[in-house]
Design a protein around this motif. Structure first.
Motif, PDB file in Angstrom:
ATOM      1  N   SER A  86       0.829  -1.215   0.000  1.00 23.29           N
ATOM      2  CA  SER A  86       0.000   0.000   0.000  1.00 23.29           C
ATOM      3  C   SER A  86       0.860   1.261   0.000  1.00 23.29           C
ATOM      4  CB  SER A  86      -0.931  -0.014   1.211  1.00 23.29           C
ATOM      5  OG  SER A  86      -0.178  -0.022   2.411  1.00 23.29           O
ATOM      6  N   LEU A  87       2.064   1.185   0.524  1.00 22.17           N
ATOM      7  CA  LEU A  87       2.937   2.357   0.560  1.00 22.17           C
ATOM      8  C   LEU A  87       3.369   2.788  -0.840  1.00 22.17           C
ATOM      9  CD1 LEU A  87       5.191   1.442   3.621  1.00 22.17           C
ATOM     10  CD2 LEU A  87       3.204   2.965   3.563  1.00 22.17           C
ATOM     11  N   PHE A  88       3.404   1.845  -1.781  1.00 24.93           N
ATOM     12  CA  PHE A  88       3.778   2.178  -3.153  1.00 24.93           C
ATOM     13  C   PHE A  88       2.690   2.957  -3.886  1.00 24.93           C
ATOM     14  CE2 PHE A  88       6.462  -1.640  -2.427  1.00 24.93           C
ATOM     15  CZ  PHE A  88       7.689  -1.014  -2.558  1.00 24.93           C
ATOM     16  N   PHE A  89       1.496   2.974  -3.338  1.00 26.71           N
ATOM     17  CA  PHE A  89       0.380   3.700  -3.944  1.00 26.71           C
ATOM     18  C   PHE A  89      -0.021   4.914  -3.109  1.00 26.71           C
ATOM     19  CE2 PHE A  89       0.026  -0.689  -5.426  1.00 26.71           C
ATOM     20  CZ  PHE A  89       0.023  -0.478  -6.789  1.00 26.71           C
ATOM     21  N   ASP A  90       0.905   5.426  -2.315  1.00 30.92           N
ATOM     22  CA  ASP A  90       0.680   6.584  -1.445  1.00 30.92           C
ATOM     23  C   ASP A  90      -0.540   6.413  -0.550  1.00 30.92           C
ATOM     24  OD1 ASP A  90       2.902   8.032  -2.107  1.00 30.92           O
ATOM     25  OD2 ASP A  90       1.920   9.098  -3.753  1.00 30.92           O
ATOM     26  N   ALA A  91      -0.711   5.231  -0.028  1.00 31.10           N
ATOM     27  CA  ALA A  91      -1.790   4.946   0.918  1.00 31.10           C
ATOM     28  C   ALA A  91      -1.159   4.584   2.257  1.00 31.10           C
ATOM     29  CB  ALA A  91      -2.642   3.791   0.405  1.00 31.10           C
ATOM     30  N   THR A  95      -3.306  -0.493   4.200  1.00 32.23           N
ATOM     31  CA  THR A  95      -4.556  -0.096   3.554  1.00 32.23           C
ATOM     32  C   THR A  95      -4.980  -1.181   2.578  1.00 32.23           C
ATOM     33  OG1 THR A  95      -3.985   2.226   3.735  1.00 32.23           O
ATOM     34  CG2 THR A  95      -5.637   1.654   2.107  1.00 32.23           C
TER      35      THR A  95
END
Length: 140
Positions: A86-91, A95
């Protein structure tokens, strides 16, 4: 002297099928109802342990040639990968996202990234449980 345990082995074959089916059901019911990766993994792992108790280790290893330490490691990597993904999608961390897909045999099906996380948890629990039981049962 070997004990004749034909009845035990025959009954366990049917019981293991039921236990494994229940484990799969609990796994898939988990993100919408009680159950999930941990409980499903415990039930699936207990079915595998039941096979090890009933049959000898060599016989079960012929049918399931898995290194359960690697299964546990794969589960940890899968759970961690979905959490970090999820961190790779700015979430925010952990998430989830979900979609409805129209699958050929199942029709309209709800698929969520939680299922991947729960699969990682289930694999970790199965690998750890079976590894602990096999370690306890080893001869010195």
């Amino acid at each position: 002297m070997k004990i004749n345990d034909v009845i035990l082995r025959t009954v366990v074959k049917g019981v293991v099928f039921i236990v494994l089916t229940l484990g799969v059901y609990l796994f898939f019911a988990g993100h919408n109802a009680p159950g999930g990766g941990f409980i499903g993994g415990l039930v699936l792992g207990s079915g595998i342990v039941l096979l090890y108790i009933t049959f000898d280790i060599e016989t079960v290893h012929k049918g399931m040639p898995f290194d359960f330490k690697k299964v546990a490691a794969l589960g940890v990597l899968l759970a961690t990968g979905t959490a970090v993904g999820s961190l790779f999608f700015d979430a925010p961390f952990l998430t989830q996202t979900d979609q409805y897909f129209d699958l050929p045999l199942l029709g309209k099906t709800h698929v969520s990234t939680v299922m991947l996380f729960e699969a990682g948890v289930a694999l970790t629990v199965i690998g750890t449980l079976v590894t602990i039981i096999l370690s306890i049962s080893e001869d010195e």
